[in-house]
Design a protein around this motif. Structure first.
Motif, mmCIF file in Angstrom:
data_model
loop_
_atom_site.group_PDB
_atom_site.id
_atom_site.type_symbol
_atom_site.label_atom_id
_atom_site.label_comp_id
_atom_site.label_asym_id
_atom_site.label_seq_id
_atom_site.Cartn_x
_atom_site.Cartn_y
_atom_site.Cartn_z
ATOM 1 N N HIS A 263 26.151 -70.369 -34.178
ATOM 2 C CA HIS A 263 26.582 -71.215 -32.922
ATOM 3 C C HIS A 263 27.288 -72.385 -33.393
ATOM 4 N N VAL A 264 26.938 -73.262 -34.553
ATOM 5 C CA VAL A 264 27.557 -74.412 -35.081
ATOM 6 C C VAL A 264 29.157 -73.895 -35.295
ATOM 7 N N THR A 265 29.418 -72.465 -36.263
ATOM 8 C CA THR A 265 30.578 -72.321 -36.250
ATOM 9 C C THR A 265 31.351 -72.087 -34.849
ATOM 10 N N THR A 266 30.646 -71.391 -34.142
ATOM 11 C CA THR A 266 31.572 -71.199 -32.672
ATOM 12 C C THR A 266 31.879 -72.626 -32.107
ATOM 13 N N VAL A 267 30.953 -73.703 -32.077
ATOM 14 C CA VAL A 267 31.267 -75.052 -31.585
ATOM 15 C C VAL A 267 32.373 -75.634 -32.295
ATOM 16 N N LEU A 268 32.389 -75.414 -33.522
ATOM 17 C CA LEU A 268 33.552 -76.220 -34.449
ATOM 18 C C LEU A 268 34.764 -75.740 -34.292
ATOM 19 N N PHE A 269 34.789 -74.354 -33.892
ATOM 20 C CA PHE A 269 36.121 -73.510 -33.524
ATOM 21 C C PHE A 269 36.718 -74.073 -32.275
ATOM 22 N N PHE A 270 35.818 -74.058 -31.244
ATOM 23 C CA PHE A 270 36.337 -74.893 -29.926
ATOM 24 C C PHE A 270 36.606 -76.281 -30.211
ATOM 25 N N GLY A 271 35.910 -76.973 -30.869
ATOM 26 C CA GLY A 271 36.330 -78.366 -30.959
ATOM 27 C C GLY A 271 37.680 -78.526 -31.776
ATOM 28 N N TRP B 21 40.906 -80.119 -30.102
ATOM 29 C CA TRP B 21 41.705 -81.173 -31.186
ATOM 30 C C TRP B 21 42.859 -81.052 -31.108
ATOM 31 N N SER B 22 43.246 -79.824 -31.646
ATOM 32 C CA SER B 22 44.721 -79.454 -32.257
ATOM 33 C C SER B 22 45.458 -79.459 -30.895
ATOM 34 N N LEU B 23 45.184 -78.935 -29.714
ATOM 35 C CA LEU B 23 45.792 -79.062 -28.681
ATOM 36 C C LEU B 23 46.226 -80.460 -28.231
ATOM 37 N N TRP B 24 44.979 -81.462 -28.442
ATOM 38 C CA TRP B 24 45.260 -82.904 -28.024
ATOM 39 C C TRP B 24 46.471 -83.614 -28.833
ATOM 40 N N GLU B 25 46.217 -83.099 -30.174
ATOM 41 C CA GLU B 25 47.175 -83.849 -31.160
ATOM 42 C C GLU B 25 48.646 -83.165 -30.900
ATOM 43 N N GLY B 26 48.751 -81.715 -30.387
ATOM 44 C CA GLY B 26 49.901 -81.305 -30.051
ATOM 45 C C GLY B 26 51.047 -82.341 -28.634
ATOM 46 N N MET C 102 54.612 -78.042 -31.908
ATOM 47 C CA MET C 102 54.452 -76.295 -32.031
ATOM 48 C C MET C 102 53.370 -75.830 -32.759
ATOM 49 N N VAL C 103 53.402 -76.296 -34.074
ATOM 50 C CA VAL C 103 52.570 -75.898 -34.855
ATOM 51 C C VAL C 103 50.942 -76.416 -34.189
ATOM 52 N N ALA C 104 50.765 -77.540 -33.878
ATOM 53 C CA ALA C 104 49.517 -78.205 -33.634
ATOM 54 C C ALA C 104 48.913 -77.260 -32.478
ATOM 55 N N LEU C 105 50.004 -76.751 -31.247
ATOM 56 C CA LEU C 105 49.706 -75.948 -30.243
ATOM 57 C C LEU C 105 49.218 -74.659 -30.713
ATOM 58 N N SER C 106 49.955 -74.243 -31.698
ATOM 59 C CA SER C 106 49.710 -72.850 -32.088
ATOM 60 C C SER C 106 48.436 -72.707 -32.601
ATOM 61 N N GLY C 107 48.196 -73.728 -33.580
ATOM 62 C CA GLY C 107 46.821 -73.834 -34.301
ATOM 63 C C GLY C 107 45.602 -74.081 -33.403
ATOM 64 N N GLY C 108 45.775 -74.796 -32.303
ATOM 65 C CA GLY C 108 44.864 -74.844 -31.150
ATOM 66 C C GLY C 108 44.453 -73.836 -30.679
ATOM 67 N N VAL C 109 45.623 -72.888 -30.167
ATOM 68 C CA VAL C 109 45.217 -71.553 -29.570
ATOM 69 C C VAL C 109 44.414 -70.720 -30.384
ATOM 70 N N PHE D 165 39.439 -67.951 -32.193
ATOM 71 C CA PHE D 165 38.446 -67.689 -33.120
ATOM 72 C C PHE D 165 37.057 -68.267 -32.226
ATOM 73 N N GLY D 166 37.039 -69.036 -31.669
ATOM 74 C CA GLY D 166 35.709 -69.877 -31.071
ATOM 75 C C GLY D 166 35.480 -68.636 -29.813
ATOM 76 N N LEU D 167 36.374 -68.259 -29.170
ATOM 77 C CA LEU D 167 36.175 -66.883 -27.970
ATOM 78 C C LEU D 167 35.491 -65.848 -28.573
ATOM 79 N N SER D 168 36.111 -65.438 -30.018
ATOM 80 C CA SER D 168 35.619 -64.237 -30.223
ATOM 81 C C SER D 168 34.266 -64.400 -31.108
ATOM 82 N N SER D 169 33.946 -65.669 -31.570
ATOM 83 C CA SER D 169 32.479 -65.862 -32.082
ATOM 84 C C SER D 169 31.557 -66.110 -31.109
ATOM 85 N N PHE D 170 32.021 -66.596 -29.895
ATOM 86 C CA PHE D 170 31.293 -66.760 -28.739
ATOM 87 C C PHE D 170 30.595 -65.386 -28.214
ATOM 88 N N LEU D 171 31.520 -64.311 -28.148
ATOM 89 C CA LEU D 171 31.250 -63.174 -27.446
ATOM 90 C C LEU D 171 30.650 -62.166 -28.596
#
Length: 230
Positions: A74-82, A86-91, A207-214, A219-225
């Motif tokens: 669960h912690v890993t899932t939250v980290l990935f979403f976070g 974060w990366s999208l915001w930086e982008g 573009m790098v930040a946006l790609s990393g955010g996606v 990863f977060g969605l995969s971990s959540f499911l």
């Protein structure tokens, strides 16, 4: 185990490349390579990143032994979403790359001037006394190597990519995570050292930040499911 190894390798490789391109450690390697021999800078930076990758993956591997695997998942899932948001915001921020590059340059310039001043003040000293005053590490390693290692290691400590590596090793094969992370670090650091500051300034940080955010969100969605392994 084989599939888990491949998944850990591919996820770690993709995450590392998208996290490290245009990062502070990337700029650090690029700028240091302009002032010092590239071979020594590359070996110092890459050694620090390899040590950090192994350390981070080991922490992720040990995490389920300290807390339940379910909570670690669960912690890993939250980290990935976070990290994804974060990366999208930086982008979407403006001038993020220019500010980060300027910050790294200012720090290295200050260190560079301090070293030159110290060298001038010690130029009249006795050579034997200098050898006696050299630290234990500098007797075995080049000062440039130690500088590249220390700046990169402490710059990477607590960084997004380190925390993401810990989280990834919690759910994936840690050996695959280490291999993918090391290959990704090697590719990025080599590009920074060989390409220099010109390559770093041409990279689209947005573009790098946006790609990393996606990627992190995937990863977060995969971990959540998925369910935590018992």
């Amino acid at each position: 185990m084989g599939l888990s190894l491949v998944e850990g390798f591919t996820k770690s490789l993709a995450m590392t490349v998208l996290s490290e391109i245009g990062d502070k450690t990337f700029f650090t390697a690029a700028i240091l390579a302009m002032r010092h021999p590239r071979r020594i800078v590359l070996s110092g930076c890459l050694t620090a990143l390899i040590v950090m990758t192994i350390l981070s993956a080991s922490l992720g591997w040990a995490a389920p032994n300290l807390i339940s695997r379910k909570w670690a998942h669960h912690v890993t899932t939250v980290l990935f979403f976070g990290f994804g948001f974060w990366s999208l915001w930086e982008g979407f921020k403006e001038d993020g790359e220019a500010e980060e590059l300027a910050e790294v340059e200012a720090k290295l310039d200050a260190d560079w001037k301090a070293e030159k001043g110290e060298a001038k003040s010690n130029s009249k000293g006795n050579d034997d006394l200098k050898k006696q005053q050299r630290s234990f590490l500098t007797q075995f390693f080049s000062p440039i190597f130690l500088k590249a290692f220390s700046v990169t290691f402490f710059g990477e400590w607590g960084d997004k990519s380190q925390l993401a590596t810990i989280g990834l090793a919690t759910d994936e094969n840690p050996f695959g995570v280490v291999l993918g992370g090391i290959l990704g670090q090697a590719l990025c650091t080599t590009a920074a050292v060989l390409g220099g500051k010109s390559l770093a300034s041409q990279i689209s940080e947005k573009m790098v930040a946006l790609s990393g955010g996606v990627l992190f969100l995937i990863f977060g969605l995969s971990s959540f499911l998925s369910e935590a392994e018992p």
